[in-house]
Design a protein around this motif. Structure first.
Motif, mmCIF file in Angstrom:
data_model
loop_
_atom_site.group_PDB
_atom_site.id
_atom_site.type_symbol
_atom_site.label_atom_id
_atom_site.label_comp_id
_atom_site.label_asym_id
_atom_site.label_seq_id
_atom_site.Cartn_x
_atom_site.Cartn_y
_atom_site.Cartn_z
ATOM 1 N N ASN A 158 -1.779 6.753 7.318
ATOM 2 C CA ASN A 158 -2.242 5.443 6.855
ATOM 3 C C ASN A 158 -3.757 5.329 6.797
ATOM 4 O OD1 ASN A 158 -2.865 5.362 9.549
ATOM 5 N ND2 ASN A 158 -1.642 3.524 10.010
ATOM 6 N N THR A 159 -4.432 6.483 6.919
ATOM 7 C CA THR A 159 -5.899 6.467 6.807
ATOM 8 C C THR A 159 -6.367 6.622 5.365
ATOM 9 O OG1 THR A 159 -6.076 8.862 7.166
ATOM 10 C CG2 THR A 159 -6.094 7.436 9.119
ATOM 11 N N LEU A 194 -1.961 6.384 -9.112
ATOM 12 C CA LEU A 194 -1.950 7.135 -7.859
ATOM 13 C C LEU A 194 -3.226 7.956 -7.713
ATOM 14 C CD1 LEU A 194 1.777 8.343 -7.920
ATOM 15 C CD2 LEU A 194 0.813 6.327 -6.791
ATOM 16 N N ASP A 195 -3.630 8.140 -6.491
ATOM 17 C CA ASP A 195 -4.879 8.816 -6.179
ATOM 18 C C ASP A 195 -4.894 10.252 -6.719
ATOM 19 O OD1 ASP A 195 -7.440 8.829 -4.457
ATOM 20 O OD2 ASP A 195 -6.350 10.594 -3.719
ATOM 21 N N ASP A 196 -6.038 10.667 -7.254
ATOM 22 C CA ASP A 196 -6.159 12.002 -7.849
ATOM 23 C C ASP A 196 -5.943 13.115 -6.830
ATOM 24 O OD1 ASP A 196 -6.532 11.197 -10.438
ATOM 25 O OD2 ASP A 196 -8.728 11.279 -10.365
ATOM 26 N N ALA A 197 -6.357 12.898 -5.589
ATOM 27 C CA ALA A 197 -6.195 13.953 -4.577
ATOM 28 C C ALA A 197 -4.715 14.236 -4.331
ATOM 29 C CB ALA A 197 -6.887 13.534 -3.283
ATOM 30 N N LEU A 232 5.871 10.073 -0.780
ATOM 31 C CA LEU A 232 5.040 8.933 -0.390
ATOM 32 C C LEU A 232 5.904 7.811 0.171
ATOM 33 C CD1 LEU A 232 5.657 6.769 -2.822
ATOM 34 C CD2 LEU A 232 3.912 8.051 -4.038
ATOM 35 N N VAL A 233 5.234 6.862 0.814
ATOM 36 C CA VAL A 233 5.915 5.708 1.380
ATOM 37 C C VAL A 233 5.211 4.441 0.909
ATOM 38 C CG1 VAL A 233 4.549 5.836 3.519
ATOM 39 C CG2 VAL A 233 6.726 4.588 3.502
ATOM 40 N N ILE A 234 6.002 3.433 0.543
ATOM 41 C CA ILE A 234 5.479 2.139 0.109
ATOM 42 C C ILE A 234 5.641 1.166 1.264
ATOM 43 C CG2 ILE A 234 5.693 0.279 -1.570
ATOM 44 C CD1 ILE A 234 7.011 2.294 -3.467
ATOM 45 N N SER A 242 0.856 -1.190 0.000
ATOM 46 C CA SER A 242 0.000 0.000 0.000
ATOM 47 C C SER A 242 0.886 1.232 0.000
ATOM 48 C CB SER A 242 -0.922 0.020 1.220
ATOM 49 O OG SER A 242 -1.898 -0.991 1.134
ATOM 50 N N ILE A 243 0.389 2.316 -0.591
ATOM 51 C CA ILE A 243 1.140 3.568 -0.690
ATOM 52 C C ILE A 243 0.397 4.654 0.082
ATOM 53 C CG2 ILE A 243 2.088 5.305 -2.250
ATOM 54 C CD1 ILE A 243 2.150 3.206 -4.440
ATOM 55 N N TYR A 244 1.135 5.388 0.925
ATOM 56 C CA TYR A 244 0.555 6.452 1.733
ATOM 57 C C TYR A 244 1.396 7.726 1.606
ATOM 58 C CZ TYR A 244 -1.705 2.417 3.948
ATOM 59 O OH TYR A 244 -2.400 1.258 4.177
#
Length: 404
Positions: free
Chosen positions: A151-152, A170-173, A200-202, A128-130
Motif C-alpha cells: 500500500n506504499t 494503471l501505473d507504468d511501472a 492487483l487489489v482494489i 485505490s489500486i495496489y
C-alpha cells in the motif's frame, strides 16, 4: 305449411324425444351423492423450537461477480469488500499492431452490475489500486483468505458514482512488470507468472458508503502507443475479501448471508412426527420461515438498497465439506418468498414421507441463501426465541374420512 315451420316442428319433436329418453334412464331411487364419503382436509402446525445457527467463511472467487466498496448497514454491520484481479498472461495480440516490449499503455475496465448496489445508491465511492504480494487462487479463495499488498505505491485510483463502466489508467511501472511476463518465451514462463505476478487489489478509501459489483467480463486493456488500437485482456482469476463487524442483531433473529457467514439449522423432532402422523394420509408438508421485514425495512434509509433475497436453500446437515455443500452444491429443497406474506415456504413433502414410511433418519436441515453468483445478499429470519406465531413451523396437510 311453409318449409321453415316444418323444420322448426321437426326440431321440437327431436328435442322432446331426447328429454323423454334421459328421464326414462334416470334411477327413481337415486338421491345424488349423499352416501359418498367426503374426505376432510386437516392442517397440523408444529412449531420448531430446536433451532441454532452455523457460521462459515464462504467462497468468493471466480464467480459471476466480485465486490468492491464499504457500507455501514444498521442491521448487518459495517461491511468492507476489496477485490483481487489478475490478467491472463498471453492475450491474442495481432502482429499488425506493432506491440513489442513495453511500448503500450495498460488500463483496467470494470463492468459494473446495473441491477444491484448495496448501500447508498446516490453516493460516490473512492478506490485505490495496489499490487498484491501474496499468492492467491480464485477457485479456492474465501472471504477471509489472508491477502497482503503493497500500500506504499498506488497503481491507480478511481471513483464510482452512477456510471456502470469505469476505465482506470494503471501505473507504468506495474505495466512494465507485466510486460516482462508477456514477452517471456521460456518454457517455464507460465509457472513464473503464476507464482511471481500476483495481480492487483482494489481497496475502498475515503467516505465510501456503498458496495458495487464488477462483472466477470471486466478486463484489462492494452492500448497501442498512439491509442488507436486496443487489445482486450481477460481476467485469469478474480475474487474478493469481505470484512464484517459491529453487527446489530436481535437474539430473536438469525441472519442469512449469501457468503454463509451465518446459517440457520433446524433439528426436526422425528419421533414426534412419527408418533402423530404414522397413519396419516399426507397431502403436503411445508416448512414456513418468517422474515423480519419490519427490521429490514426500518433499517434501510431513503435511497439505500440491499440486493433482494427471494429464495432460501434447505440442505441436510453434513459433517464435512460444509462450505461446498451449503454454498455451491444444489440444495435438497428450495423455499420461495410468498407474495402475500412476510415468509418463505418450502415443500418438504418427500422428506416427511421418507420419515414416516421410509428409512429417513436425518433430522438436521440447514437454511441459508448460499450463492455462487458473488452478489452479497442478506436477510433476517425469526428463530426459536421469537414469539410463537413467528417461529419456524412445519405445516402438515392430510386428509381423513368423516367417519374416522
Amino acid at each position: 305449411m311453409t318449409r321453415t315451420n316444418k323444420g322448426f316442428i321437426s326440431l321440437c319433436i327431436s328435442l322432446l324425444t331426447l328429454v323423454l329418453i334421459f328421464n326414462g334412464c334416470e334411477d327413481p331411487g337415486s338421491v345424488g351423492n349423499n352416501f359418498i364419503e367426503e374426505p376432510v382436509v386437516v392442517y397440523d402446525t408444529l412449531s420448531l423450537d430446536n433451532v441454532t445457527s452455523e457460521n462459515y467463511s464462504g467462497y468468493s472467487g471466480n464467480f459471476g461477480f466480485t465486490a468492491i466498496g464499504s457500507y455501514s448497514d444498521q442491521t448487518f454491520g459495517d461491511i468492507e469488500a476489496m477485490s483481487l484481479m489478475k490478467p491472463i498472461r498471453e492475450p491474442s495480440i495481432p502482429d499488425s499492431l506493432g506491440i513489442d516490449g513495453n511500448n503500450f499503455s495498460f488500463k483496467l475496465e470494470l463492468q459494473l452490475d446495473s441491477t444491484n448496489t448495496y448501500g447508498d445508491t446516490l453516493s460516490v465511492s473512492e478506490f485505490s489500486i495496489y499490487e498484491v504480494t501474496s499468492l492467491w487462487r480464485g477457485n479456492s479463495h474465501r472471504i477471509d483468505t489472508d491477502v497482503t499488498y503493497d500500500n506504499t505505491t498506488e497503481i491507480g485510483s478511481f471513483t464510482i458514482g452512477q456510471e456502470k463502466n469505469i476505465i482506470v489508467n494503471l501505473d507504468d511501472a506495474w505495466k512494465d512488470k507485466y510486460a516482462t511476463y508477456l514477452n517471456n518465451e521460456d518454457a517455464n514462463a507460465d509457472s513464473l507468472y503464476r507464482y511471481e505476478f500476483l495481480g492487483l487489489v482494489i481497496v475502498p478509501t475515503g467516505n465510501t458508503n456503498k458496495i458495487s459489483f464488477p462483472r466477470n467480463d471486466s478486463r484489462f486493456l492494452i492500448l497501442t502507443e498512439d491509442q488507436s488500437d486496443t487489445v482486450a485482456v481477460s481476467l485469469s482469476s478474480f475474487a474478493y475479501n469481505l470484512d464484517r463487524s459491529n453487527v446489530n442483531q436481535s437474539p430473536t433473529n438469525t441472519s442469512l448471508h449469501s457468503t454463509i457467514e451465518e446459517l440457520m439449522k433446524i433439528n426436526f423432532p422425528l419421533a414426534q412426527i412419527r408418533e402423530n402422523h404414522q397413519s396419516s394420509n399426507i397431502l403436503r408438508a411445508d416448512l414456513v420461515l418468517y422474515e423480519d421485514t419490519n427490521t429490514l425495512s426500518s433499517s434501510l434509509p431513503v435511497n439505500h438498497s440491499r440486493p433482494n433475497v427471494n429464495f432460501v436453500s434447505l440442505s441436510f446437515g453434513v459433517s464435512s465439506d460444509e462450505v461446498y455443500e451449503y454454498q455451491i452444491r444444489q440444495p435438497n429443497f428450495t423455499g420461495s418468498r410468498v407474495s402475500d406474506g412476510p415468509y418463505f415456504k418450502a415443500d418438504i413433502t418427500t422428506y416427511l414421507n421418507n420419515i414416516l414410511y421410509g428409512q429417513e433418519e436425518r433430522d438436521e436441515m440447514v437454511i441459508g441463501i448460499g450463492s455462487n453468483s458473488g452478489i452479497i445478499r442478506s436477510t433476517l429470519l425469526h428463530n426459536e426465541s421469537a414469539s410463537t406465531e413467528l417461529r419456524p413451523k412445519l405445516i402438515i396437510t392430510s386428509i381423513v374420512n368423516e367417519d374416522n
